[in-house]
Design an enzyme around this catalytic site. Structure first.
Site, short mmCIF file in Angstrom:
data_model
loop_
_atom_site.label_atom_id
_atom_site.label_comp_id
_atom_site.label_asym_id
_atom_site.label_seq_id
_atom_site.Cartn_x
_atom_site.Cartn_y
_atom_site.Cartn_z
N LYS A 115 -3.36 -0.31 10.52
CA LYS A 115 -3.80 0.46 11.69
C LYS A 115 -3.17 -0.11 12.97
CE LYS A 115 -6.27 3.79 10.17
NZ LYS A 115 -7.17 3.56 9.07
N LYS A 197 0.65 6.34 -0.83
CA LYS A 197 -0.51 7.04 -1.41
C LYS A 197 -0.76 8.36 -0.70
CE LYS A 197 -3.85 4.91 1.64
NZ LYS A 197 -5.13 4.34 1.90
N LYS A 200 -4.96 11.28 4.29
CA LYS A 200 -5.27 12.36 5.21
C LYS A 200 -4.22 12.47 6.31
CE LYS A 200 -10.21 11.87 4.32
NZ LYS A 200 -11.09 10.71 4.41
#
Ligand code: TYM
Length: 334
Positions: A115, A197, A200
């Site tokens: 992040k 992966k 979203k």
């Protein structure tokens, strides 16, 4: 609720449409576990605030996610399905656990480092302590089994560390939770281009959503990354091909999987045929979930009842744990 059954907790962020990674990594297990265990499933809206989403979209996202969870097979009469911010007890436990979480270990968490890389201007304390809030979600019900995908493994390990420190300092309150997937390794669903992966925030064309219409599913699968096929028998599969086989194994008949495995090993594989088969099997899999989701969402009265009942049941369990926690710490003055 049956007190003898083991306690299960898992959570999902209301940050976008539910995709196949969420479904096969977690939700499929949630559905299978609901009869066997005492299950708590939580829409973690507080967690989603760490990345500063537009909160005007939050109500619609939470409602849609709830309908997608029920559309996937969760039964609010079999499990406790609730929204994190409806249970303020979680925030109090988060506060106590924060005193047992060290900056050094939080700094090293993989999801935190990701992040920070993605969004260097928003390295807030909530993001740093994200795994502590997740631990509070789990420990507030004294849960043991935590059905999650592979990417959450480190967070559950941290939960065990915090629980152990609490028990050591204040007395045995928490059992040790662990990441769960019915006797198998934890799942990781790759994006359709094989680069990382399914997530979203990924390119939407490389992600299959439970809300996708049939044609969108076919289109996305048909343009998934492949190559001209192996030239040496029994070659290892590159990641993007392995990802397609993983999906095939999940939604297609075993005989179909065996045929395409044999073709691959004999270097006679035709990826066009594999994708067509996978697309049809995926459509057959996703369509009923999408249809059920849509009809549930239209029933606003039912949705409201689910949220209210879920919150009440979750709070009863949370309050009981918090009382044990307060007593163990010694927060009683009169
Ligand atoms: P979230 O919302 O990112 O994802 C929800 C669940 O989906 C799984 N998942 C995947 N599994 C396999 N392959 C993928 N490509 C894939 N993408 C997502 C995740 O592993 C997860 O199980 N931090 C959590 C939410 C959370 C939580 C909790 C989970 C908050 N509190 C307490 C368990 C227990 C998260 O961001 O999940």
């Amino acid at each position: 609720m049956n007190q003898k059954k083991e306690i299960v907790l898992s959570g999902i962020r209301p940050t976008g449409f539910v995709h196949l990674g969420n479904y096969f990594g977690a939700i499929r297990n949630w559905v299978n576990m609901q009869r066997e265990f005492n299950c708590f499933y939580c829409i973690v809206d507080w967690h989603s605030l760490t990345t500063h989403p537009d909160t005007r979209e939050l109500p619609a996202n939470v409602i849609r996610l709830l309908s997608e969870l029920i559309g996937s097979g969760l039964d609010p009469d079999q499990c406790v399905l609730y929204i994190q911010s409806d249970v303020p007890e979680i925030a109090e436990l988060y506060l106590y656990l924060n005193m047992l979480a060290y900056k050094g270990e939080l700094d090293k968490t993989t999801t935190f480092k990701d992040k920070v890389r993605q969004n260097p201007d928003n390295v807030n304390a909530g993001l740093l302590t994200y795994p502590v809030l997740q631990s509070a979600d789990i420990l507030i019900h004294r849960a043991v089994k935590v059905p999650v995908g592979k990417d959450q493994e480190q967070h559950i390990e941290m939960t065990r560390n915090f629980a152990e420190r609490f028990n050591h300092r204040y007395g045995e309150i928490f059992p040790m939770p662990y990441a769960f997937n019915y006797g198998e390794d934890l799942i990781k669903i790759m994006s359709l281009d094989g680069k990382g992966k399914m997530s979203k925030s990924e390119n939407q064309m490389n992600t299959l959503y439970l809300a996708d219409e049939d044609d969108a599913i076919r289109k996305k699968i048909m343009r998934a990354t492949t190559d001209s096929g192996p030239v040496v028998p029994h070659s290892p599969k590159p990641d993007y091909i392995e990802g397609l086989y993983t999906l095939l194994r999940i939604v297609s008949e075993p005989a179909v999987v065996d045929k395409f495995e044999a073709d691959y090993n004999a270097c006679t594989i035709r990826y066009g045929d594999l994708k067509k088969q996978l697309a049809e099997d995926m459509v057959r899999f996703i369509t009923p979930i999408r249809q059920k989701t849509e009809s549930i969402r239209a029933d606003e009265k039912y949705m409201r009842m689910v949220m209210e009942q879920g919150a009440a049941k979750a709070r009863t369990s949370a309050k009981a744990t918090l009382q044990l926690v307060r007593d163990a710490i010694g927060l009683k003055y009169y």
